[in-house]
Design an enzyme around this catalytic site. Sequence first.
Site, PDB file in Angstrom:
ATOM      1  N   GLN A   1       0.786  -1.231   0.000  1.00 36.40           N
ATOM      2  CA  GLN A   1       0.000   0.000   0.000  1.00 36.40           C
ATOM      3  C   GLN A   1       0.820   1.284   0.000  1.00 36.40           C
ATOM      4  OE1 GLN A   1      -4.018  -0.019   1.703  1.00 36.40           O
ATOM      5  NE2 GLN A   1      -3.148   1.246   3.296  1.00 36.40           N
TER       6      GLN A   1
ATOM      7  N   GLU B   1      -3.269   9.512  -0.836  1.00 39.10           N
ATOM      8  CA  GLU B   1      -2.381  10.164   0.122  1.00 39.10           C
ATOM      9  C   GLU B   1      -1.317  11.022  -0.553  1.00 39.10           C
ATOM     10  OE1 GLU B   1      -1.096   7.201   2.902  1.00 39.10           O
ATOM     11  OE2 GLU B   1      -3.132   6.906   3.652  1.00 39.10           O
TER      12      GLU B   1
ATOM     13  N   GLU C   1       5.164  -1.752   8.270  1.00 37.74           N
ATOM     14  CA  GLU C   1       3.871  -1.671   8.950  1.00 37.74           C
ATOM     15  C   GLU C   1       2.935  -2.756   8.435  1.00 37.74           C
ATOM     16  OE1 GLU C   1       0.109   1.405   8.788  1.00 37.74           O
ATOM     17  OE2 GLU C   1       2.132   2.222   8.594  1.00 37.74           O
TER      18      GLU C   1
ATOM     19  N   ASP D   1      -0.725  -1.494  12.843  1.00 36.82           N
ATOM     20  CA  ASP D   1      -1.817  -0.560  12.550  1.00 36.82           C
ATOM     21  C   ASP D   1      -3.137  -1.312  12.653  1.00 36.82           C
ATOM     22  OD1 ASP D   1      -3.604   1.314  11.574  1.00 36.82           O
ATOM     23  OD2 ASP D   1      -2.937   1.156   9.502  1.00 36.82           O
TER      24      ASP D   1
ATOM     25  N   LYS E   1      -3.907   6.188  15.298  1.00 31.29           N
ATOM     26  CA  LYS E   1      -4.928   6.880  14.515  1.00 31.29           C
ATOM     27  C   LYS E   1      -6.096   7.206  15.439  1.00 31.29           C
ATOM     28  CE  LYS E   1      -3.892   4.605  10.083  1.00 31.29           C
ATOM     29  NZ  LYS E   1      -4.303   3.522   9.152  1.00 31.29           N
TER      30      LYS E   1
ATOM     31  N   SER F   1      -6.504   7.854   5.014  1.00 28.79           N
ATOM     32  CA  SER F   1      -6.532   8.146   3.578  1.00 28.79           C
ATOM     33  C   SER F   1      -7.614   9.166   3.237  1.00 28.79           C
ATOM     34  CB  SER F   1      -6.723   6.867   2.771  1.00 28.79           C
ATOM     35  OG  SER F   1      -7.840   6.147   3.231  1.00 28.79           O
TER      36      SER F   1
ATOM     37  N   LYS G   1       3.220   9.990  10.108  1.00 29.52           N
ATOM     38  CA  LYS G   1       2.915   9.510   8.761  1.00 29.52           C
ATOM     39  C   LYS G   1       1.725  10.314   8.273  1.00 29.52           C
ATOM     40  CE  LYS G   1       0.995   5.475   7.415  1.00 29.52           C
ATOM     41  NZ  LYS G   1       0.776   4.048   7.154  1.00 29.52           N
TER      42      LYS G   1
END
Length: 433
Positions: A167, A209, A291, A318, A343, A373, A394
């Site tokens: 990703q 992103e 990640e 994550d 997050k 995103s 990030k």
Amino acid sequence: MAKIINIIGREIMDSRGNPTVEAEVHLEGGFMGMAAAPSGASTGSREALELRDGDKARYLGKGVLKAVEAVNGTIADALIGKDATAQAELDQIMIDLDGTENKAKFGANAILAVSLAAAKAAAAFKGVPLYAHIADLNGTPGVYSMPLPMMNIINGGEHADNSVDIQEFMIQPVGAANFREGLRMGAEVFHSLAKVLKADGHSTAVGDEGGFAPNLPSNASALAAIKVAVANAGYELGKDITLAMDCAASEFYDKEANIYDLKGEGKKFTSEEFNFFLQDLTKEYPIVSIEDGLDESDWDGFAHQTKLMGDKIQLVGDDLFVTNTKILKRGIDNGIANSILIKFNQIGSLTETLAAIKMAKDAGFTVVISHRSGETEDATIADLAVGTAAGQIKTGSLSRSDRVAKYNQLLRIEEQLGEKAPYKGLKEVKGQA
């Protein structure tokens, strides 16, 4: 007392053209805070619920009027008259009123927007920057650092419509003397990469992103393109710039067959084989952080991965941990990974976010603050990164204002704090100090 006198919720648009929740918290004396909830594309199954209306005739079912109604109704009624500086109390009131394990009644998007708006209002009341108020809430007043950015310059997976399975391919300006210089280095490599891709006949369209989303023949070819771009920009890979990847492996994991299926390059792996595949990439390129290298449920595989690479590579959870202290504790107790991605909207409140950061740091894990995103111009994560001295952030590429807004806020904060917020570069990355 920073008395709350009004709370307003509204439906606004995120960077993907989908609705999200924005909240305002107003205090006596004219103080106000405003914040918006982000939204993810590749999401962990155990994330707090993002409440959507489901009305297919409106925004294809993605409207958030129910969440907005909760903000303007039940949540506002419960919080008006309360002290905005009492963050933990406010968040607990909302969590208790919701009454579900995953915030399914009001939606994490509703609760989070109010939680962050209250923090901003409290900072305004105190007459301090948001990062300073967050440091106070974190129990670390006056302790700051500028984060090392992970800049996502090639997008694949769920963030792009291309043949690249992994990703995110990211660069980290570890050789910079400060954040401002690091940002400049990243921007120069980003523009250099555009020329490399164009010269090879690839698209320079960008993904969610802000990174490029070319149709490349393999995942390794993305790393190869970045290697050339770094050199062409005048930097040394492994010294000035290091690499990081977000596999988001849950997105290409075939649960029935129990295999990792890289369809873009026609390769299939068992859990153990994929770990060795990743290890081989770290030997060929200076990748210092990986990640979600496996599916969120593949805990045995993560245990193997951590034993295989955890002493040298930062292994970030994550989808694996979803900013949830209960799941993180299990990971810590079982030797799973060595870093956590944070997050806000995975857990749904500022208080719970700070608890996850504290638990991770106390266990010797590193912390990476992250965007989603689907973003807005809200730059709260920049203040969170500095105010908790998280060490890493990030927040996408050097493109799209929803990403650059966070970098610009970090530039402002560094200007304000100077030497009070050191930029430590590679020392922030697990296994690299």
